[in-house]
Design a protein around this motif. Structure first.
Motif, mmCIF file in Angstrom:
data_model
loop_
_atom_site.group_PDB
_atom_site.id
_atom_site.type_symbol
_atom_site.label_atom_id
_atom_site.label_comp_id
_atom_site.label_asym_id
_atom_site.label_seq_id
_atom_site.Cartn_x
_atom_site.Cartn_y
_atom_site.Cartn_z
ATOM 1 N N VAL A 174 -11.674 16.177 20.573
ATOM 2 C CA VAL A 174 -11.727 17.159 19.496
ATOM 3 C C VAL A 174 -11.057 18.448 19.926
ATOM 4 C CG1 VAL A 174 -13.827 16.247 18.446
ATOM 5 C CG2 VAL A 174 -14.008 17.955 20.226
ATOM 6 N N GLY A 175 -10.569 19.182 18.964
ATOM 7 C CA GLY A 175 -10.083 20.535 19.161
ATOM 8 C C GLY A 175 -9.094 20.716 20.290
ATOM 9 N N SER A 176 -9.398 21.699 21.133
ATOM 10 C CA SER A 176 -8.463 22.087 22.185
ATOM 11 C C SER A 176 -8.220 20.957 23.178
ATOM 12 C CB SER A 176 -8.971 23.331 22.910
ATOM 13 O OG SER A 176 -10.218 23.091 23.508
ATOM 14 N N GLU A 177 -9.214 20.135 23.431
ATOM 15 C CA GLU A 177 -9.032 19.022 24.374
ATOM 16 C C GLU A 177 -7.951 18.076 23.873
ATOM 17 O OE1 GLU A 177 -11.618 15.412 26.322
ATOM 18 O OE2 GLU A 177 -12.670 17.196 25.660
ATOM 19 N N MET A 178 -7.975 17.781 22.578
ATOM 20 C CA MET A 178 -6.967 16.901 22.007
ATOM 21 C C MET A 178 -5.581 17.540 22.090
ATOM 22 S SD MET A 178 -6.672 15.245 18.204
ATOM 23 C CE MET A 178 -8.005 14.097 18.455
ATOM 24 N N CYS A 179 -5.503 18.825 21.800
ATOM 25 C CA CYS A 179 -4.221 19.537 21.851
ATOM 26 C C CYS A 179 -3.651 19.541 23.259
ATOM 27 C CB CYS A 179 -4.381 20.966 21.352
ATOM 28 S SG CYS A 179 -4.734 21.074 19.598
ATOM 29 N N ILE A 180 -4.479 19.758 24.237
ATOM 30 C CA ILE A 180 -4.008 19.789 25.620
ATOM 31 C C ILE A 180 -3.549 18.402 26.045
ATOM 32 C CG2 ILE A 180 -4.665 20.188 28.023
ATOM 33 C CD1 ILE A 180 -6.573 22.404 26.938
ATOM 34 N N GLU A 181 -4.319 17.387 25.722
ATOM 35 C CA GLU A 181 -3.918 16.019 26.080
ATOM 36 C C GLU A 181 -2.587 15.665 25.413
ATOM 37 O OE1 GLU A 181 -5.286 11.362 25.841
ATOM 38 O OE2 GLU A 181 -6.819 12.902 25.656
ATOM 39 N N THR A 182 -2.422 16.057 24.167
ATOM 40 C CA THR A 182 -1.168 15.799 23.460
ATOM 41 C C THR A 182 -0.005 16.494 24.163
ATOM 42 O OG1 THR A 182 -2.316 15.526 21.363
ATOM 43 C CG2 THR A 182 0.031 16.044 21.245
ATOM 44 N N GLY A 183 -0.221 17.721 24.635
ATOM 45 C CA GLY A 183 0.813 18.437 25.383
ATOM 46 C C GLY A 183 1.173 17.730 26.678
ATOM 47 N N VAL A 184 0.170 17.208 27.371
ATOM 48 C CA VAL A 184 0.420 16.459 28.605
ATOM 49 C C VAL A 184 1.205 15.188 28.278
ATOM 50 C CG1 VAL A 184 -0.645 15.209 30.522
ATOM 51 C CG2 VAL A 184 -1.611 17.398 29.782
ATOM 52 N N GLU A 185 0.830 14.496 27.211
ATOM 53 C CA GLU A 185 1.551 13.287 26.810
ATOM 54 C C GLU A 185 3.012 13.598 26.489
ATOM 55 O OE1 GLU A 185 -0.949 11.934 23.629
ATOM 56 O OE2 GLU A 185 -2.234 10.770 24.986
ATOM 57 N N ARG A 186 3.261 14.730 25.829
ATOM 58 C CA ARG A 186 4.649 15.135 25.532
ATOM 59 C C ARG A 186 5.421 15.393 26.816
ATOM 60 N NH1 ARG A 186 2.600 18.490 21.183
ATOM 61 N NH2 ARG A 186 2.786 20.224 22.624
ATOM 62 N N ALA A 187 4.771 16.037 27.793
ATOM 63 C CA ALA A 187 5.433 16.312 29.074
ATOM 64 C C ALA A 187 5.747 15.015 29.815
ATOM 65 C CB ALA A 187 4.564 17.229 29.927
ATOM 66 N N ILE A 188 4.879 14.033 29.710
ATOM 67 C CA ILE A 188 5.138 12.724 30.314
ATOM 68 C C ILE A 188 6.326 12.068 29.611
ATOM 69 C CG2 ILE A 188 4.231 10.386 30.659
ATOM 70 C CD1 ILE A 188 1.407 11.747 30.926
ATOM 71 N N ALA A 189 6.309 12.066 28.285
ATOM 72 C CA ALA A 189 7.394 11.453 27.504
ATOM 73 C C ALA A 189 8.745 12.130 27.761
ATOM 74 C CB ALA A 189 7.062 11.497 26.014
ATOM 75 N N ALA A 190 8.707 13.440 28.019
ATOM 76 C CA ALA A 190 9.943 14.195 28.264
ATOM 77 C C ALA A 190 10.426 14.052 29.710
ATOM 78 C CB ALA A 190 9.726 15.669 27.942
ATOM 79 N N GLY A 191 9.623 13.420 30.551
ATOM 80 C CA GLY A 191 10.006 13.235 31.945
ATOM 81 C C GLY A 191 9.663 14.412 32.842
ATOM 82 N N GLU A 192 8.957 15.399 32.300
ATOM 83 C CA GLU A 192 8.563 16.547 33.128
ATOM 84 C C GLU A 192 7.440 16.159 34.081
ATOM 85 O OE1 GLU A 192 6.677 21.029 32.839
ATOM 86 O OE2 GLU A 192 7.457 20.120 31.015
ATOM 87 N N LEU A 193 6.514 15.322 33.586
ATOM 88 C CA LEU A 193 5.416 14.829 34.411
ATOM 89 C C LEU A 193 5.620 13.343 34.675
ATOM 90 C CD1 LEU A 193 2.291 16.537 32.779
ATOM 91 C CD2 LEU A 193 3.649 17.325 34.723
ATOM 92 N N SER A 194 5.130 12.894 35.808
ATOM 93 C CA SER A 194 5.238 11.496 36.196
ATOM 94 C C SER A 194 4.566 10.583 35.163
ATOM 95 C CB SER A 194 4.567 11.306 37.558
ATOM 96 O OG SER A 194 4.386 9.938 37.846
ATOM 97 N N CYS A 195 5.144 9.407 34.986
ATOM 98 C CA CYS A 195 4.542 8.434 34.062
ATOM 99 C C CYS A 195 3.196 7.933 34.595
ATOM 100 C CB CYS A 195 5.496 7.278 33.812
ATOM 101 S SG CYS A 195 5.916 6.331 35.283
ATOM 102 N N ARG A 196 2.892 8.209 35.844
ATOM 103 C CA ARG A 196 1.600 7.828 36.423
ATOM 104 C C ARG A 196 0.516 8.857 36.161
ATOM 105 N NH1 ARG A 196 3.883 6.868 42.133
ATOM 106 N NH2 ARG A 196 5.891 7.084 41.183
ATOM 107 N N THR A 197 0.865 9.953 35.498
ATOM 108 C CA THR A 197 -0.097 11.008 35.192
ATOM 109 C C THR A 197 -1.118 10.509 34.176
ATOM 110 O OG1 THR A 197 1.588 12.694 35.577
ATOM 111 C CG2 THR A 197 -0.349 13.363 34.297
ATOM 112 N N ASP A 198 -2.379 10.751 34.434
ATOM 113 C CA ASP A 198 -3.452 10.412 33.500
ATOM 114 C C ASP A 198 -3.614 11.588 32.536
ATOM 115 O OD1 ASP A 198 -5.915 10.028 32.180
ATOM 116 O OD2 ASP A 198 -6.819 9.085 33.943
ATOM 117 N N ALA A 199 -3.030 11.452 31.349
ATOM 118 C CA ALA A 199 -3.001 12.548 30.373
ATOM 119 C C ALA A 199 -4.408 12.987 29.981
ATOM 120 C CB ALA A 199 -2.207 12.130 29.136
#
Length: 76
Positions: free
Chosen positions: A5-30
């Motif tokens: 919910v709320g901010s937790e979902m937004c932050i996880e979505t941001g981490v997922e975007r960073a993974i998809a963009a190649g900024e974070l490793s694909c092994r990162t647990d979003a």
């Protein structure tokens, strides 16, 4: 799995975007990284109320960002 919910979902979505963009490793647990950042944010207001100084928050943020840096994609 608990729903996000709320901010937790937004932050996880941001981490997922960073993974998809190649900024974070694909092994990162979003989810886990998102929970870590969200938990920190939830604690800030309580800590501020209790008198934690801005300099301590700044140092804490620097430490927290090391989690992000550790998850970054390493260039060969």
């Amino acid at each position: 799995r608990l729903s996000l919910v709320g901010s937790e979902m937004c932050i996880e979505t941001g981490v997922e975007r960073a993974i998809a963009a190649g900024e974070l490793s694909c092994r990162t647990d979003a989810r886990s990284l998102g929970v870590a950042f969200n938990s920190f944010l939830l604690g800030v207001s309580i800590s501020a109320r209790d008198g934690v100084k801005v300099s301590v928050f700044n140092a804490s943020i620097t430490e927290l960002m090391k989690l992000w840096d550790a998850a970054r994609t390493r260039e060969p």
